[in-house]
Design a protein around this motif. Structure first.
Motif, short mmCIF file in Angstrom:
data_model
loop_
_atom_site.label_atom_id
_atom_site.label_comp_id
_atom_site.label_asym_id
_atom_site.label_seq_id
_atom_site.Cartn_x
_atom_site.Cartn_y
_atom_site.Cartn_z
N ARG A 11 0.82 -1.21 0.00
CA ARG A 11 0.00 0.00 0.00
C ARG A 11 0.86 1.27 0.00
NH1 ARG A 11 -2.71 -3.82 3.11
NH2 ARG A 11 -4.99 -3.99 2.92
N GLN A 33 7.08 -7.14 3.29
CA GLN A 33 6.13 -7.86 4.12
C GLN A 33 6.77 -9.17 4.62
OE1 GLN A 33 5.57 -6.76 0.99
NE2 GLN A 33 3.48 -6.00 0.74
N ALA A 34 6.66 -9.43 5.92
CA ALA A 34 7.25 -10.64 6.50
C ALA A 34 6.68 -11.90 5.84
CB ALA A 34 6.99 -10.66 8.00
N TYR A 35 5.39 -11.87 5.51
CA TYR A 35 4.77 -13.09 4.96
C TYR A 35 5.33 -13.47 3.59
CZ TYR A 35 1.68 -10.11 2.11
OH TYR A 35 1.21 -9.20 1.22
N THR A 49 8.65 -6.52 7.96
CA THR A 49 7.67 -5.99 8.92
C THR A 49 7.75 -6.65 10.31
OG1 THR A 49 6.06 -7.49 7.88
CG2 THR A 49 5.99 -5.18 7.22
N ALA A 62 3.25 -3.09 10.17
CA ALA A 62 2.66 -3.02 8.82
C ALA A 62 3.28 -1.85 8.06
CB ALA A 62 1.15 -2.84 8.92
N ILE A 63 3.46 -2.05 6.76
CA ILE A 63 3.87 -0.97 5.87
C ILE A 63 2.63 -0.47 5.13
CG2 ILE A 63 6.29 -1.59 5.55
CD1 ILE A 63 5.46 -3.21 3.06
N PRO A 64 2.62 0.77 4.71
CA PRO A 64 3.68 1.76 4.77
C PRO A 64 3.66 2.56 6.08
CG PRO A 64 1.82 2.66 3.56
CD PRO A 64 1.46 1.26 3.93
N GLU A 75 -0.82 3.84 8.50
CA GLU A 75 -2.10 3.85 7.80
C GLU A 75 -1.95 4.64 6.49
OE1 GLU A 75 -4.85 2.09 8.12
OE2 GLU A 75 -3.87 1.06 9.76
N SER A 76 -1.93 3.88 5.40
CA SER A 76 -1.62 4.48 4.10
C SER A 76 -2.51 5.67 3.75
CB SER A 76 -1.72 3.41 3.01
OG SER A 76 -3.01 2.84 3.00
#
Ligand SMILES: N[C@@H](CCC(=O)N[C@@H](CS)C(=O)NCC(=O)O)C(=O)O
Length: 217
Positions: A11, A33-35, A49, A62-64, A75-76
């Motif tokens: 995002r 992202q870690a996943y 992340t 969480a990014i960004p 929160e994008s």
């Protein structure tokens, strides 16, 4: 200088698109992202992340995340709305009423559209099982009503707010485009597909998209 934490395949793309529209320079730290990693905690894992140093900046993991003049913001959509307000028209609000409407449409995108559009994005190309097909069709059914609302609004106004391209179009387009692969759904809404095509033809979008494609999948 503005710093954006997050790979472009996230995002963060909406913030990067807006920066290119404004002509705002930024530094990007490609937190992934870690996943997407086999072992995010491995010694040689890239910054991700779940990395302790990133979690200090963003406990939600969480990014960004952006940093700007001492402000740390996640929160994008809070990030895009903040930058649009800070840099003003045409992408930001002209007054408090436009500001409210830009928030309204951004919240509507997040709450009424994003989850189902993401189901289509992630499962759309892999509907091998009846369960997956049912999940995609249920998501498309739920999206019909909000997309009717957006299509009607665009047919009468051309853009989300102020009859000009703004951060509200970026925030809405970034979410609706996740559902683009569902042709039977999108075909019902030519006002949306035409507007989305115009959004995606913008040089600032293309610049963001090329950077996104240049990143590993
Ligand atoms: N509502 C948040 C969602 C943030 C979010 O979920 N980001 C994803 C990437 S687009 C993420 O960081 N996932 C990390 C993970 O699951 O490890 C926003 O709009 O910024």
């Amino acid at each position: 200088m503005l710093t954006i934490h997050g790979v472009t395949r996230s995002r963060a793309s909406r913030i990067i698109w807006l920066c290119h529209e404004i002509g705002l320079r930024f530094r990007q730290i490609p937190v992934i992202q870690a996943y997407r990693l086999a072992d995010p905690m491995a010694k040689d894992a890239p910054l991700n992340t779940r990395s302790p140093s990133f979690l200090k900046l963003s406990p939600a993991g969480a990014i960004p995340v952006i940093e700007d003049d001492g402000l740390i913001l996640s929160e994008s959509m809070a990030c895009t709305l903040y930058l649009a307000r800070k840099h003003g028209q045409p992408f930001g609000p002209a007054d408090a009423q436009e500001d409210a409407l830009m928030s309204q449409w951004s919240f509507y995108a997040c709450t009424a559209i994003e989850a189902d559009a993401l189901t289509i994005l992630f499962l759309g190309g892999k509907t091998d099982t009846a369960h997956e097909r049912a999940a995609v069709e249920a998501a498309a059914d739920r999206l019909t009503r909000p997309l009717e609302v957006i299509a009607d609004h665009l047919a009468h106004n051309g853009h989300m707010v102020g009859r000009r391209f703004s951060v509200a179009d970026i925030n809405m387009a970034e979410v609706i485009r996740y559902a683009q692969s569902h042709e039977p759904l999108m075909r019902q809404f030519p006002a949306i597909t035409d507007w989305l095509a115009d959004c995606e033809a913008r040089p600032a979008f293309r610049k963001m998209w090329e950077a996104r494609l240049a990143e590993p999948e």
